[in-house]
Motif scaffolding. Structure first.
Motif, mmCIF file in Angstrom:
data_model
loop_
_atom_site.group_PDB
_atom_site.id
_atom_site.type_symbol
_atom_site.label_atom_id
_atom_site.label_comp_id
_atom_site.label_asym_id
_atom_site.label_seq_id
_atom_site.Cartn_x
_atom_site.Cartn_y
_atom_site.Cartn_z
ATOM 1 N N GLU A 108 4.981 3.696 5.894
ATOM 2 C CA GLU A 108 4.748 4.067 4.723
ATOM 3 C C GLU A 108 5.869 4.924 3.990
ATOM 4 O O GLU A 108 6.428 4.529 3.079
ATOM 5 N N GLU A 109 6.622 5.569 4.813
ATOM 6 C CA GLU A 109 7.676 6.558 4.343
ATOM 7 C C GLU A 109 8.917 6.009 4.507
ATOM 8 O O GLU A 109 9.618 6.100 3.401
ATOM 9 N N GLU A 110 8.993 4.883 5.300
ATOM 10 C CA GLU A 110 10.282 4.102 5.221
ATOM 11 C C GLU A 110 10.232 3.076 4.243
ATOM 12 O O GLU A 110 11.467 2.619 3.850
ATOM 13 N N ASP A 114 1.598 -0.025 1.627
ATOM 14 C CA ASP A 114 0.344 0.391 1.650
ATOM 15 C C ASP A 114 -0.310 0.414 2.896
ATOM 16 O O ASP A 114 -0.870 -0.859 3.176
ATOM 17 N N PRO A 115 -0.674 1.472 3.744
ATOM 18 C CA PRO A 115 -1.282 1.304 4.815
ATOM 19 C C PRO A 115 -2.601 0.691 4.951
ATOM 20 O O PRO A 115 -3.169 0.040 5.908
ATOM 21 N N SER A 116 -3.297 0.801 3.820
ATOM 22 C CA SER A 116 -4.617 0.254 3.803
ATOM 23 C C SER A 116 -4.689 -1.107 3.916
ATOM 24 O O SER A 116 -5.753 -1.764 4.111
ATOM 25 N N PRO A 146 -0.465 -7.498 1.842
ATOM 26 C CA PRO A 146 0.949 -7.422 1.473
ATOM 27 C C PRO A 146 1.104 -6.600 0.404
ATOM 28 O O PRO A 146 0.624 -6.952 -0.757
ATOM 29 N N THR A 147 2.022 -5.550 0.334
ATOM 30 C CA THR A 147 2.544 -4.895 -0.637
ATOM 31 C C THR A 147 4.251 -4.978 -0.876
ATOM 32 O O THR A 147 4.620 -5.071 0.267
ATOM 33 N N PRO A 148 4.770 -4.662 -2.092
ATOM 34 C CA PRO A 148 6.291 -4.621 -1.986
ATOM 35 C C PRO A 148 6.841 -3.613 -1.054
ATOM 36 O O PRO A 148 6.212 -2.394 -0.912
ATOM 37 N N VAL A 149 7.889 -4.059 -0.435
ATOM 38 C CA VAL A 149 8.636 -2.835 0.379
ATOM 39 C C VAL A 149 10.097 -2.924 0.046
ATOM 40 O O VAL A 149 10.573 -3.905 -0.658
ATOM 41 N N ALA A 158 18.872 1.293 5.527
ATOM 42 C CA ALA A 158 19.530 0.452 4.505
ATOM 43 C C ALA A 158 18.828 -0.700 3.904
ATOM 44 O O ALA A 158 19.306 -1.124 2.848
ATOM 45 N N ARG A 159 17.954 -1.207 4.598
ATOM 46 C CA ARG A 159 17.415 -2.307 4.323
ATOM 47 C C ARG A 159 15.846 -2.729 5.008
ATOM 48 O O ARG A 159 15.779 -2.414 6.285
ATOM 49 N N VAL A 160 15.256 -3.315 4.307
ATOM 50 C CA VAL A 160 13.986 -3.567 4.699
ATOM 51 C C VAL A 160 13.519 -5.208 4.417
ATOM 52 O O VAL A 160 13.861 -5.728 3.276
#
Length: 241
Positions: A108-110, A114-116, A146-149, A158-160
């Motif tokens: 979540e921090e990176e 949403d962990p849920s 899934p949620t936006p990352v 630098a990238r996800v």
């Protein structure tokens, strides 16, 4: 391997019930354990698979066409593992309730996920990473909602990217890298991503038992430094067009 009580999609069943394997003896990552008495720091990473929950009846091992795995690229300015492709994750905090909590918090921090919406399926044995002294526990998860990352902190990430599994499985994108200091292990090349080291070792070990694997050339051995330089040159050329 410790499986949780959560049900896995059928196409992930082998991944969460069979220990990662190294049938061709090209994957030293899976066998790394901390030397006896050596100080280690606990860490965890999230190996997060996404895609349709239903298996594809015509896909190898039921793999859905839209199946993917979440990967990050570490910032080039970091002191350790700079620029490397990695699973989201990091060091355990005193308040974490085990490796699953660590992996979800760090992800979540990176990436801002949403962990849920993540279903934790299994926890693998820890793997020792000598350069950092971490004992890293991979947590296998399924991304049911899934949620936006995105990179939350560009100073660290630098990238996800959600990388298609079928691209990783393409034999043209798989080979072995070796380094002048003695390292040799599996690698994946996807566009401007070179996945090697710990991350490639875990992926290769899971893929080997998944039922999705396509035969690839284990004798294709490439110099790591040369391969990285070639990929960086290719990225620069694309940026300049």
């Amino acid at each position: 391997m410790t499986r949780t009580e959560h049900a896995a999609p059928q196409w992930l069943e082998r991944v969460v019930t069979r220990p990662p394997a190294d049938d061709r003896a090209v994957n030293p990552v899976l066998h790394r354990r901390a030397p006896g008495g050596a100080p280690v720091r606990d860490a965890a990473v999230l190996v997060l698979f996404g895609g349709s929950e239903e298996a594809d009846p015509v896909g190898l091992g039921g793999l859905p066409e839209n199946a993917d795995v979440l990967l990050t690229q570490r910032a080039a300015t970091l002191r350790q593992h700079s620029g490397q492709v990695a699973f989201p994750g990091g060091a355990a905090d005193p308040g974490d309730d085990g490796p699953i909590a660590t992996a979800l918090r760090e992800a979540e921090e990176e990436t801002g996920l949403d962990p849920s919406g993540v279903r934790a399926l299994a926890v693998l044995p820890g793997i020792f990473v000598p350069p950092s002294g971490f004992d890293v526990t991979p947590v296998i998860g399924y991304w049911e909602r899934p949620t936006p990352v995105r990179p939350v902190d560009h100073g660290e990430t630098a990238r996800v990217s959600r990388v298609p599994l079928r691209s990783l499985l393409d034999p043209d994108n798989r080979f072995v890298v070796e380094h002048r200091l003695g390292y040799r292990g599996p690698a994946f090349q996807i566009d401007s991503f070179l996945v090697w080291g710990f991350t490639a070792g875990v992926l290769a070990g899971l893929i080997s038992v998944s039922g999705w694997e396509i035969e690839w050339d284990h004798t294709d051995v490439r110099d790591l430094d040369v391969t990285l330089a070639e990929m960086e040159a290719g990225v620069t050329e694309v940026r300049e067009r």
